[in-house]
Design a protein around this motif. Structure first.
Motif, PDB file in Angstrom:
ATOM      1  N   LEU A 116       0.819  -1.208   0.000  1.00 50.37           N
ATOM      2  CA  LEU A 116       0.000   0.000   0.000  1.00 50.37           C
ATOM      3  C   LEU A 116       0.855   1.261   0.000  1.00 50.37           C
ATOM      4  O   LEU A 116       0.546   2.237  -0.684  1.00 50.37           O
ATOM      5  CB  LEU A 116      -0.951  -0.010   1.188  1.00 50.37           C
ATOM      6  N   ARG A 117       1.937   1.239   0.771  1.00 48.52           N
ATOM      7  CA  ARG A 117       2.850   2.397   0.765  1.00 48.52           C
ATOM      8  C   ARG A 117       3.463   2.583  -0.611  1.00 48.52           C
ATOM      9  O   ARG A 117       3.612   3.706  -1.103  1.00 48.52           O
ATOM     10  CB  ARG A 117       3.943   2.221   1.818  1.00 48.52           C
ATOM     11  N   SER A 118       3.822   1.486  -1.255  1.00 52.96           N
ATOM     12  CA  SER A 118       4.403   1.547  -2.592  1.00 52.96           C
ATOM     13  C   SER A 118       3.407   2.128  -3.594  1.00 52.96           C
ATOM     14  O   SER A 118       3.756   2.981  -4.406  1.00 52.96           O
ATOM     15  CB  SER A 118       4.844   0.153  -3.027  1.00 52.96           C
ATOM     16  N   TYR A 119       2.150   1.652  -3.532  1.00 50.45           N
ATOM     17  CA  TYR A 119       1.124   2.193  -4.428  1.00 50.45           C
ATOM     18  C   TYR A 119       0.898   3.675  -4.163  1.00 50.45           C
ATOM     19  O   TYR A 119       0.736   4.462  -5.096  1.00 50.45           O
ATOM     20  CB  TYR A 119      -0.186   1.437  -4.260  1.00 50.45           C
ATOM     21  N   ALA A 120       0.842   4.037  -2.898  1.00 48.00           N
ATOM     22  CA  ALA A 120       0.615   5.439  -2.556  1.00 48.00           C
ATOM     23  C   ALA A 120       1.734   6.316  -3.103  1.00 48.00           C
ATOM     24  O   ALA A 120       1.482   7.397  -3.648  1.00 48.00           O
ATOM     25  CB  ALA A 120       0.500   5.601  -1.048  1.00 48.00           C
ATOM     26  N   ALA A 121       2.967   5.847  -2.989  1.00 50.53           N
ATOM     27  CA  ALA A 121       4.097   6.619  -3.507  1.00 50.53           C
ATOM     28  C   ALA A 121       4.056   6.705  -5.030  1.00 50.53           C
ATOM     29  O   ALA A 121       4.409   7.727  -5.625  1.00 50.53           O
ATOM     30  CB  ALA A 121       5.409   5.991  -3.054  1.00 50.53           C
ATOM     31  N   GLU A 122       3.597   5.631  -5.674  1.00 50.54           N
ATOM     32  CA  GLU A 122       3.565   5.611  -7.134  1.00 50.54           C
ATOM     33  C   GLU A 122       2.527   6.581  -7.692  1.00 50.54           C
ATOM     34  O   GLU A 122       2.756   7.235  -8.702  1.00 50.54           O
ATOM     35  CB  GLU A 122       3.252   4.196  -7.617  1.00 50.54           C
ATOM     36  N   PHE A 123       1.378   6.670  -7.016  1.00 45.78           N
ATOM     37  CA  PHE A 123       0.298   7.475  -7.550  1.00 45.78           C
ATOM     38  C   PHE A 123       0.208   8.862  -6.942  1.00 45.78           C
ATOM     39  O   PHE A 123      -0.706   9.610  -7.241  1.00 45.78           O
ATOM     40  CB  PHE A 123      -1.031   6.737  -7.380  1.00 45.78           C
ATOM     41  N   THR A 124       1.132   9.202  -6.081  1.00 47.19           N
ATOM     42  CA  THR A 124       1.160  10.544  -5.521  1.00 47.19           C
ATOM     43  C   THR A 124       1.989  11.423  -6.441  1.00 47.19           C
ATOM     44  O   THR A 124       3.140  11.134  -6.723  1.00 47.19           O
ATOM     45  CB  THR A 124       1.786  10.532  -4.110  1.00 47.19           C
ATOM     46  N   HIS A 125       1.373  12.461  -6.925  1.00 47.49           N
ATOM     47  CA  HIS A 125       2.109  13.416  -7.742  1.00 47.49           C
ATOM     48  C   HIS A 125       1.560  14.801  -7.471  1.00 47.49           C
ATOM     49  O   HIS A 125       0.495  14.973  -6.886  1.00 47.49           O
ATOM     50  CB  HIS A 125       2.044  13.068  -9.238  1.00 47.49           C
ATOM     51  N   SER A 126       2.286  15.783  -7.936  1.00 49.03           N
ATOM     52  CA  SER A 126       1.941  17.155  -7.589  1.00 49.03           C
ATOM     53  C   SER A 126       0.641  17.618  -8.238  1.00 49.03           C
ATOM     54  O   SER A 126       0.001  18.528  -7.745  1.00 49.03           O
ATOM     55  CB  SER A 126       3.085  18.081  -8.002  1.00 49.03           C
ATOM     56  N   GLY A 127       0.258  17.037  -9.329  1.00 44.96           N
ATOM     57  CA  GLY A 127      -0.965  17.448 -10.020  1.00 44.96           C
ATOM     58  C   GLY A 127      -0.908  16.963 -11.449  1.00 44.96           C
ATOM     59  O   GLY A 127       0.126  16.541 -11.944  1.00 44.96           O
TER      60      GLY A 127
END
Length: 159
Positions: A43-54
């Protein structure tokens, strides 16, 4: 005094049996903790992958293009009916041209369309816990129910 010594021996024997059983069966609590940590890391990996500035203009353009094929196909079919009513002679000429297309090319088109829509449906089938998006209205009835019960099948089996 002998009872206390026997209890200590039984405790040691129980500890030995537990250690030996863990060699063969493993420790369920440790296995569950490791599994929970593994899932948390995913879940942390997915969150990091899909977190972007916009989303950039390019992202919005590609997302818009990804939403076009299904509505365009549906509207095109309706447009063919309208075209057939408006200009039947031109429509017949176009359909004659389509009839000249070799059958293997039709199979190829069918495969491309099937893989496109099949892959999309498999995506939703594999990830049933994905929260629905604003514009996502799924026409596929399977996967909406979490239950695997089928009353008609159960009735048939009972008879």
């Amino acid at each position: 005094m002998a009872v206390i010594g026997a209890l200590g021996g039984l405790t040691a024997l129980g500890q030995t049996v537990e250690n030996i059983s863990e060699v063969f069966a493993g420790n369920a609590a440790a296995r569950e903790a490791a599994d929970a940590e593994f899932r948390a890391e995913i879940l942390r990996s997915y969150a990091a992958e899909f977190t972007h500035s916009g989303s950039t203009g390019f992202d919005r353009a590609i997302n818009g293009l990804n939403r076009l094929p299904r509505p365009l196909m549906a509207l095109s079919v309706i447009g063919l009916f309208a075209f057939a009513m408006i200009d039947p002679v031109a429509f017949a000429a176009r359909m004659t041209g389509l009839a000249a297309i070799p059958e293997p090319l039709w199979w190829l088109l069918g495969a491309v369309v099937s893989f496109y829509f099949g892959a999309r449906e498999m995506y939703y089938a594999r990830i049933p816990d994905t929260p629905p998006q604003r514009s996502a209205r799924r026409w596929w009835p399977f996967g909406q129910s979490r239950s695997r019960e089928n009353p008609a099948l159960e009735e048939w089996r009972a008879n």
